[in-house]
Design a protein around this motif. Structure first.
Motif, short mmCIF file in Angstrom:
data_model
loop_
_atom_site.label_atom_id
_atom_site.label_comp_id
_atom_site.label_asym_id
_atom_site.label_seq_id
_atom_site.Cartn_x
_atom_site.Cartn_y
_atom_site.Cartn_z
N ILE A 1 0.90 -1.22 -0.04
CA ILE A 1 -0.01 0.13 0.07
C ILE A 1 0.76 1.30 0.03
N ILE A 2 1.04 1.92 -0.99
CA ILE A 2 1.77 3.18 -1.33
C ILE A 2 0.87 4.43 -1.03
N VAL A 3 0.98 5.11 0.02
CA VAL A 3 0.50 6.27 0.37
C VAL A 3 1.20 7.60 -0.11
N GLU A 4 0.47 8.36 -0.96
CA GLU A 4 1.36 9.68 -1.28
C GLU A 4 0.45 10.83 -0.33
N LEU A 5 1.48 11.48 0.22
CA LEU A 5 0.86 12.45 1.16
C LEU A 5 1.33 13.91 0.78
N PHE A 6 1.15 13.96 -0.47
CA PHE A 6 1.60 15.51 -1.12
C PHE A 6 0.59 15.51 -2.21
N GLY A 7 0.52 17.00 -2.91
CA GLY A 7 -0.38 17.23 -3.88
C GLY A 7 -1.83 17.05 -3.63
N GLN A 8 -2.52 16.32 -4.59
CA GLN A 8 -3.87 15.68 -4.47
C GLN A 8 -3.87 14.57 -3.55
N SER B 1 5.41 12.57 -16.46
CA SER B 1 6.36 12.18 -15.66
C SER B 1 6.15 10.77 -15.08
N ARG B 2 4.82 10.47 -14.93
CA ARG B 2 4.57 9.17 -14.25
C ARG B 2 3.00 8.80 -14.60
N THR B 3 2.74 7.44 -14.25
CA THR B 3 1.58 6.98 -14.44
C THR B 3 1.14 6.08 -13.23
N VAL B 4 -0.09 6.11 -12.97
CA VAL B 4 -0.58 5.24 -11.61
C VAL B 4 -1.87 4.80 -12.29
N VAL B 5 -1.96 3.57 -12.73
CA VAL B 5 -3.49 3.22 -13.35
C VAL B 5 -3.30 1.75 -13.11
N PRO B 6 -4.37 1.03 -12.64
CA PRO B 6 -4.52 -0.31 -12.37
C PRO B 6 -4.19 -1.08 -13.92
N GLY B 7 -3.15 -2.09 -13.51
CA GLY B 7 -2.51 -2.81 -14.60
C GLY B 7 -1.23 -2.52 -14.92
N ASP C 1 0.87 -5.16 -6.27
CA ASP C 1 1.16 -6.56 -5.85
C ASP C 1 2.82 -6.44 -5.35
N GLY C 2 3.50 -7.58 -5.21
CA GLY C 2 4.84 -7.72 -4.76
C GLY C 2 5.64 -7.09 -5.87
N GLU C 3 5.30 -7.06 -7.00
CA GLU C 3 6.08 -6.58 -7.98
C GLU C 3 5.67 -5.24 -8.72
N TYR C 4 5.12 -4.52 -7.90
CA TYR C 4 4.46 -3.04 -7.94
C TYR C 4 3.70 -2.95 -9.27
N GLU C 5 3.06 -3.95 -9.45
CA GLU C 5 1.73 -3.94 -10.50
C GLU C 5 0.58 -3.38 -9.71
N VAL C 6 0.09 -2.44 -10.31
CA VAL C 6 -1.02 -1.35 -9.56
C VAL C 6 -2.31 -2.48 -9.68
N ILE C 7 -2.76 -2.79 -8.43
CA ILE C 7 -4.03 -3.48 -8.48
C ILE C 7 -5.21 -2.58 -8.56
N ASP C 8 -5.16 -1.34 -7.64
CA ASP C 8 -6.17 -0.29 -7.82
C ASP C 8 -5.55 0.96 -7.15
N SER C 9 -6.31 2.10 -7.43
CA SER C 9 -5.89 3.18 -6.67
C SER C 9 -6.95 4.10 -6.43
N LEU C 10 -6.94 5.03 -5.23
CA LEU C 10 -8.04 5.81 -4.95
C LEU C 10 -7.90 6.99 -6.49
#
Length: 733
Positions: A118-125, A148-154, A132-141
């Motif tokens: 569970i990666i908690v971003e306490l900055f910006g929005q 510069s970066r992408t955080v989307v399921p899959g 999972d263990g290999e940092y593949e995104v299962i879901d995000s709020l």
């Protein structure tokens, strides 16, 4: 000065060590409140129940909370919470770390079937991403799609670009960072070295360096002093050398800051000397892991742990926010204040009950040790003899496993051996009990009795707290009654109804919750502008149920010509009323039901803006096929003529209703706009349903003065409940 609402990078660096003390705790459940507050309920063998709060909205925090302060569980867990429960139930908390010196925490949980991060971003929005263990995104709020970066399921989770970590920087690199700056010393520390404003000033104060000194005037001696101050700060964090403080700001009732008068004074009795100035109150300002020179002018309360200081700080901050007077409010909202104290009392009662159960369990476990004295003594003696012979813990555990295979009772009772902690977990009469291996039965039982006593003392503290809250409750009721008496308030219900009708709910500082969960809430539904109920199926099972169970004489059934639409029933009567085929349903209600049928079908999902709908009477619908026909699950047969509504336009709005109930509603605009306090119109678009729901949630929070009200009744999942399937966009975007 405004109170802190976001944790700093220094705060997070200090938190990691204290949160790490809970490693090994098992996760029971996950809860999501609104779209920005996550709660993890865990069990720690030494400390009992542990409640972890992670909030990433306007307030950004991560800390444990006392049981009596845990918010009530939401009535219906959203999909994000259910996903977490499926992945984390029974998992072990394996540790927490801070990413570089950024405001990002990574919590790791281990279970036999895999690792969850569970990666908690306490900055910006703010954001919470589950991988999972290999940092593949299962879901995000929140989904993030930036250059510069992408955080989307899959996808693979991408951390932000690395920034300078001042706690590990070398002297040479520090000098280079300072020399590259073109501003003053404190701004360089705050931005180039990523300390932020407060700790940039604190470093200057500790180093004895003028904050406003131009960087061009700073020489090597200045750099040395600054670097030494940073090293001392870093050493305190690494060694967990904390002396947490909660800082308070004194404020007169007229709102004027009085902190520069020296705080509360030496005797704390400023107002006892006949001073005619307005009485002062104390408001929380900050919570820090150690005393700060930059906060020396403020009153401070010491704490044993930084976690407990943060718990108190944010709890008191929330209470102060709730109590903040609104100058436009002509009448104090006594009912909301009373309801708040009643909620607190209920939470405190729950905590007391939890303490009682926990203390009873400890005492019962101690008694079980004496009841099975011989068995427990055999286990402990075996371990102690083996350790006296310098046998390693792994070998001891293997001996117990061999004993189990031979059916030795003492070995069969051993559940786990933990050499790193010097403990053994045993099963005594169905109860798992952790024992200190080098102690005897009596010492382990005494330890459990002592723990039970400590928990009982916490119960006494909670009992005292509940009495204080009861006094606050009675005081609120007394002030309400006095206000009524002074104001000559008329309690006539009709007057109250007129007042409610005229209230501007969007501007109200506190909107009372009036909950109601009708029998049809699990279906798609809305009430037409004429007051008739329309319900639609969400899937084949619900389509089947609507036709079999809820379709009655007098009702209309509508369906799209396109495949993949819900069974839509326009009810002539409620199921609790006598059905009648004599009721003539208004054309306006039928038209609204037709728009509902086409909007929540594959027509919207395919991105089209209109479709054909037909309507038939209830007695024309049957689940009995003719010879040679076949009906799929959720399907039905129509006998007789159909009335068609050609090119019916899609159209859906989602709104928030405040009277007579507080809830999310949705459906055709002509119906919903007359029943909701505020609405947002949708049209087919590119945003996935979940992403569009989050956008609507943020819009609603912006519209209401009482943002906490929106959080309580309108989570993104609840909003999604009323949205058409497929992609959407807000019509005025």
């Amino acid at each position: 000065m405004d109170p802190k609402r976001e944790l700093t990078s220094v705060d997070l660096a200090a938190l990691v060590g204290e949160l790490g003390a809970y490693e090994g705790a098992k996760v029971d459940k996950a809860y999501l409140y609104g779209d920005d507050l996550l709660r993890l309920k865990m069990r720690d063998f030494d400390r009992g129940r542990v409640e972890l709060i992670l909030e990433v909205g306007e307030v950004k925090r991560a800390h444990t909370v006392a049981q009596e302060r845990v918010p009530d569980a939401p009535g219906r867990p959203p999909q994000f919470a259910m996903m977490l429960r499926n992945r984390l139930s029974g998992a072990d908390f394996a540790g927490v770390s801070q990413y570089e010196f950024d405001r990002i925490l990574e919590f790791v949980f281990e279970r036999e079937d895999g690792t969850t991060r569970i990666i908690v971003e306490l900055f910006g929005q703010g954001n919470v991403a589950v991988t999972d263990g290999e940092y593949e995104v299962i879901d995000s709020l929140e989904t993030v799609r930036l250059k510069s970066r992408t955080v989307v399921p899959g996808s693979r989770y991408e951390f932000p670009d690395t920034r300078t970590n001042p706690l590990t920087i070398s002297r040479e690199a520090f000098g280079h960072e300072m020399e590259e700056s073109d501003t003053d010393v404190v701004r360089t520390l705050a931005t180039q070295l990523n300390f932020g404003g407060l700790y940039g000033e604190e470093i200057c104060s500790r180093a004895g360096v003028e904050k406003g000194m131009d960087i061009g005037e700073a020489d090597e001696d200045v750099y040395d002093r600054l670097y030494e101050a940073i090293e001392r700060l870093a050493l305190d964090i690494r060694n967990a050398n904390f002396e947490p403080r909660l800082y308070l700001e004194r404020e007169n009732e007229d709102g004027e800051d009085s902190s520069d008068d020296g705080g509360a004074g030496e005797d704390g009795d400023d107002d006892a000397n006949g001073d005619d100035s307005s009485p002062a109150r104390e408001r929380v300002l900050d919570a820090t892991p150690f005393p700060l020179e930059e906060r020396a002018e403020y009153a401070a309360e010491p704490y044993d742990t930084f976690l407990s200081a943060l718990d108190d700080y944010f709890f008191r901050l929330e209470l102060e926010d709730e109590e903040e007077p609104d100058p436009t409010d002509q009448r104090p909202d006594f009912e909301e204040e009373i309801a708040k104290y009643e909620r607190i009392i209920e939470q405190q009662r729950g905590a007391i009950e939890g303490f009682e159960q926990e203390a009873d369990a400890m005492r019962e476990n101690a008694e079980l040790l004496y009841a099975e004295y011989g068995l427990v003594d055999d286990i402990l003696s075996t371990i102690q003899d083996a350790r006296d012979q310098d046998r390693p813990w792994d070998e001891i555990e293997e001996r117990f496993e061999e004993g189990k295979e031979r059916g030795i009772a003492a070995a069969e009772a051993v559940i786990d051996v933990d050499g790193s902690e010097g403990t053994v977990t045993v099963d005594v009469d169905g109860e798992y009990i952790d024992l200190v291996a080098h102690d005897g039965v009596e010492q382990n039982a005494d330890r459990l009795y002592t723990e039970a006593k400590r928990i009982a003392e916490k119960k006494e503290g909670a009992l005292a707290a509940i009495e204080d809250t009861r006094e606050d409750l009675e005081d609120a009721k007394r002030r309400r009654d006095e206000w009524k008496a002074d104001d000559g308030e008329d309690d006539d219900e009709d007057d109250a109804d007129d007042e409610s009708a005229d209230r501007d709910w969007l501007a109200e500082p506190s909107v009372p919750i009036r909950e109601n969960e009708p029998w049809y809430d699990r279906f798609r539904w809305f009430h037409t502008s004429d007051g008739y109920l329309v319900i639609g199926g969400r899937d084949a099972d619900q389509n089947e149920e609507l036709v079999k169970k809820y379709l009655e004489p007098g009702d209309k059934v509508l369906h799209t010509q396109a495949h993949g639409g819900p069974v839509t029933v326009l009810k002539a009567t409620d199921p609790s009323e006598a059905s009648s085929s004599d009721i003539e349903l208004p054309d306006s209600s039928i038209a609204e039901a037709a728009q509902f049928a086409v909007s929540y079908s594959s027509v919207w999902k395919d991105g089209r803006y209109a479709g054909d709908v037909y309507a038939v009477d209830a007695d024309q619908v049957t689940k009995t096929p003719e010879s040679g026909e076949y009906l799929e699950k959720g399907g039905f047969a129509i006998r007789g003529d159909r009335t068609y509504y050609r090119d019916t336009a899609v159209g859906a709005v989602v709104g928030i209703q405040c009277e007579p109930y507080t809830r999310v509603i949705g459906g055709p605009a002509p119906a919903i706009e007359g029943q909701a306090e505020t609405t947002i119109e949708l049209e087919p678009g590119r945003y996935a349903q979940a992403d569009a729901a989050k956008r609507l949630y943020r819009r609603f929070r912006e519209r209401f003065a009482d943002e906490s009200f929106v959080r309580k009744i309108a989570s993104p999942d609840r909003i999604q409940h009323f949205m058409p399937p497929g992609g959407s966009r807000i019509a005025d975007d």
